[in-house]
Design an enzyme around this catalytic site. Sequence first.
Site, short mmCIF file in Angstrom:
data_model
loop_
_atom_site.label_atom_id
_atom_site.label_comp_id
_atom_site.label_asym_id
_atom_site.label_seq_id
_atom_site.Cartn_x
_atom_site.Cartn_y
_atom_site.Cartn_z
N SER A 149 0.68 -1.15 -0.12
CA SER A 149 0.04 0.06 0.11
C SER A 149 0.92 1.18 -0.03
O SER A 149 0.33 2.24 -0.50
CB SER A 149 -0.75 -0.03 1.30
OG SER A 149 -0.21 0.08 2.33
N HIS A 169 -0.98 -2.37 -7.34
CA HIS A 169 -1.91 -2.00 -5.94
C HIS A 169 -3.21 -2.25 -6.26
O HIS A 169 -3.95 -1.36 -6.93
CB HIS A 169 -1.33 -0.77 -5.63
CG HIS A 169 -2.04 -0.36 -4.26
ND1 HIS A 169 -2.45 0.75 -3.86
CD2 HIS A 169 -2.22 -0.90 -3.00
CE1 HIS A 169 -2.99 0.86 -2.68
NE2 HIS A 169 -2.70 -0.26 -2.15
N GLU A 190 -3.48 0.31 -9.41
CA GLU A 190 -2.57 0.99 -9.57
C GLU A 190 -1.21 0.45 -10.10
O GLU A 190 -0.72 -0.45 -9.34
CB GLU A 190 -2.27 1.83 -8.37
CG GLU A 190 -3.30 2.95 -7.89
CD GLU A 190 -2.87 3.69 -6.71
OE1 GLU A 190 -3.19 4.87 -6.40
OE2 GLU A 190 -2.50 3.01 -5.58
N ASN A 230 -3.71 6.44 -1.92
CA ASN A 230 -3.45 6.42 -0.31
C ASN A 230 -2.72 7.71 -0.25
O ASN A 230 -3.15 8.29 0.91
CB ASN A 230 -2.67 5.07 0.15
CG ASN A 230 -3.52 3.96 0.47
OD1 ASN A 230 -4.48 4.17 0.65
ND2 ASN A 230 -2.80 2.97 0.02
N1 3HC Z 1 -16.81 -9.90 -3.12
C1 3HC Z 1 -17.64 -9.75 -4.19
N2 3HC Z 1 -18.75 -8.96 -4.25
C2 3HC Z 1 -18.89 -8.16 -3.38
C3 3HC Z 1 -17.85 -8.11 -2.14
C4 3HC Z 1 -16.86 -8.94 -2.14
N3 3HC Z 1 -15.86 -9.03 -1.35
N4 3HC Z 1 -18.15 -6.89 -1.13
C5 3HC Z 1 -19.48 -6.37 -1.70
N5 3HC Z 1 -19.84 -6.91 -2.92
C6 3HC Z 1 -20.86 -6.70 -3.93
C7 3HC Z 1 -22.11 -7.03 -3.23
O1 3HC Z 1 -22.44 -8.32 -3.55
C8 3HC Z 1 -22.95 -5.77 -3.97
O2 3HC Z 1 -23.44 -6.12 -5.13
P1 3HC Z 1 -24.78 -5.55 -5.74
O3 3HC Z 1 -24.55 -4.17 -5.90
O4 3HC Z 1 -24.91 -6.42 -7.15
O5 3HC Z 1 -25.85 -6.19 -4.83
C9 3HC Z 1 -22.15 -4.70 -3.94
O6 3HC Z 1 -20.75 -5.35 -3.98
C10 3HC Z 1 -22.07 -3.71 -2.87
O7 3HC Z 1 -21.98 -4.40 -1.70
P2 3HC Z 1 -23.24 -4.18 -0.50
O8 3HC Z 1 -24.49 -3.69 -1.00
O9 3HC Z 1 -22.87 -5.12 0.63
O10 3HC Z 1 -22.68 -2.94 0.25
P3 3HC Z 1 -22.34 -1.35 -0.26
O11 3HC Z 1 -23.21 -0.86 -1.32
O12 3HC Z 1 -22.26 -0.58 0.94
O13 3HC Z 1 -20.91 -1.46 -0.90
C11 3HC Z 1 -18.42 -1.34 -0.60
C12 3HC Z 1 -19.92 -2.01 -0.03
C13 3HC Z 1 -18.46 -1.91 -2.22
C14 3HC Z 1 -17.42 -1.86 0.15
C15 3HC Z 1 -18.50 0.27 -0.69
O14 3HC Z 1 -18.97 0.59 0.64
C16 3HC Z 1 -17.39 0.97 -0.83
O15 3HC Z 1 -16.92 0.97 -2.23
N6 3HC Z 1 -16.56 1.32 0.05
C17 3HC Z 1 -15.43 2.06 0.12
C18 3HC Z 1 -14.39 1.17 -0.33
C19 3HC Z 1 -12.90 1.58 -0.50
O16 3HC Z 1 -12.85 2.94 -0.25
N7 3HC Z 1 -11.99 0.74 -0.31
C20 3HC Z 1 -10.58 1.43 -0.79
C21 3HC Z 1 -9.86 1.23 0.66
S1 3HC Z 1 -8.28 1.74 0.47
C22 3HC Z 1 -7.51 0.50 0.02
O17 3HC Z 1 -7.66 -0.53 -0.07
C23 3HC Z 1 -6.01 0.56 -0.15
C24 3HC Z 1 -4.98 0.09 0.76
O18 3HC Z 1 -3.93 0.01 0.41
C25 3HC Z 1 -5.32 0.38 2.13
#
Ligand code: 3HC
Length: 301
Positions: free
Chosen positions: A136, A157, A169, A207
């Site tokens: 990350s 990434h 990335e 990030n």
């Molecule tokens: N695998 C497959 N599908 C998944 C899943 C997974 N692990 N998690 C969620 N889904 C699918 C669900 O089935 C759902 O599909 P649908 O819309 O067709 O029904 C869809 O994704 C949306 O999921 P949920 O309805 O359960 O929940 P949300 O609508 O709240 O979405 C989320 C969840 C996608 C996590 C959304 O809240 C989001 O985008 N959050 C921000 C995440 C983010 O910013 N991530 C980056 C973090 S930083 C990082 O990772 C970098 C590292 O270096 C620190």
Amino acid sequence: GLTRNFSNSTSLNAIKTVTVVGGGLMGSGIAQVAAQAGQNVNLIDLKPELLDTAQKSIQNNLHRVARKIHKDAPAKIEEYVKEASERIKVSTNLEDGTNADLIVEAIVEKLDVKQQLFNRLDQLCPEHTILASNTSSISINEIGAGIKRKNKFGGLHFFNPVPVMRLLEVIKSEQMSEETYQAMMEWGKSVGKTCITCKDTPGFVVNRLLGPYSAEALRMYERGDASKEDIDIGMKLGAGYPMGPLELSDYTGLDTNKFVLNVLYEKTGNPVFKSIPLLDKMVAEGKLGVKTGEGFYKYKK
Ligand code: 3HC
């Protein structure tokens, strides 16, 4: 000439076998998207129990994906899950994964441990194998400092949850060849991601920008300017983010959040990344977010 045409042909250079080292959340997500794309995948981790957990979570997440593709056809859903999961072979032995076109490392965020792994991979893998880190925020060039194939090395990434987040990335290392860069971009596309390119700079694009945002949200809550719920609602409804900053910190893990901020501070000296007493305290107390059942909010384990 003929040779030239052959060496330019993408099908000859295409990545068909991928090894993912590290069976945690990111590693299993990366293995999943490669398997969904029809590639052969080796998922390697030292801990057999972690591989069990990874296989279960991949099955679950493949079901979510399959249900979207095949809506009301249960037989097709099962077939999709079976086919994709059968493409993933798990092992606790690194050597089972060395014969791959691409190796993506997603192990613990410790520079020396990563360096040791890459040095070993560099010795064990065939010449054509491309090596990449999913770090990350650790410097890609530092991770690869000891390897010989510096032209076949860089960063890939991913974002959590890997099957859902559309970004990848691609981090250019100092000596990465144009061929390796193109292969990485094409592979990213093949696993369904939109690729952006960044130099080996602290936090890369996402990030580096999420850091100040997250840090200011934590300080805002620490000062008591607004409740955690209102900070989160504010950014969801006022700025269109899917999660608020404190929810996102819980989701990513407060330990990871702290780690990224620390690295950014060390590398840039920008006071915006300075350690935050509230974050330090919560991490010390083991309140790491969703994975431990409590962070800023409480979760059912
Ligand atoms: N695998 C497959 N599908 C998944 C899943 C997974 N692990 N998690 C969620 N889904 C699918 C669900 O089935 C759902 O599909 P649908 O819309 O067709 O029904 C869809 O994704 C949306 O999921 P949920 O309805 O359960 O929940 P949300 O609508 O709240 O979405 C989320 C969840 C996608 C996590 C959304 O809240 C989001 O985008 N959050 C921000 C995440 C983010 O910013 N991530 C980056 C973090 S930083 C990082 O990772 C970098 C590292 O270096 C620190």
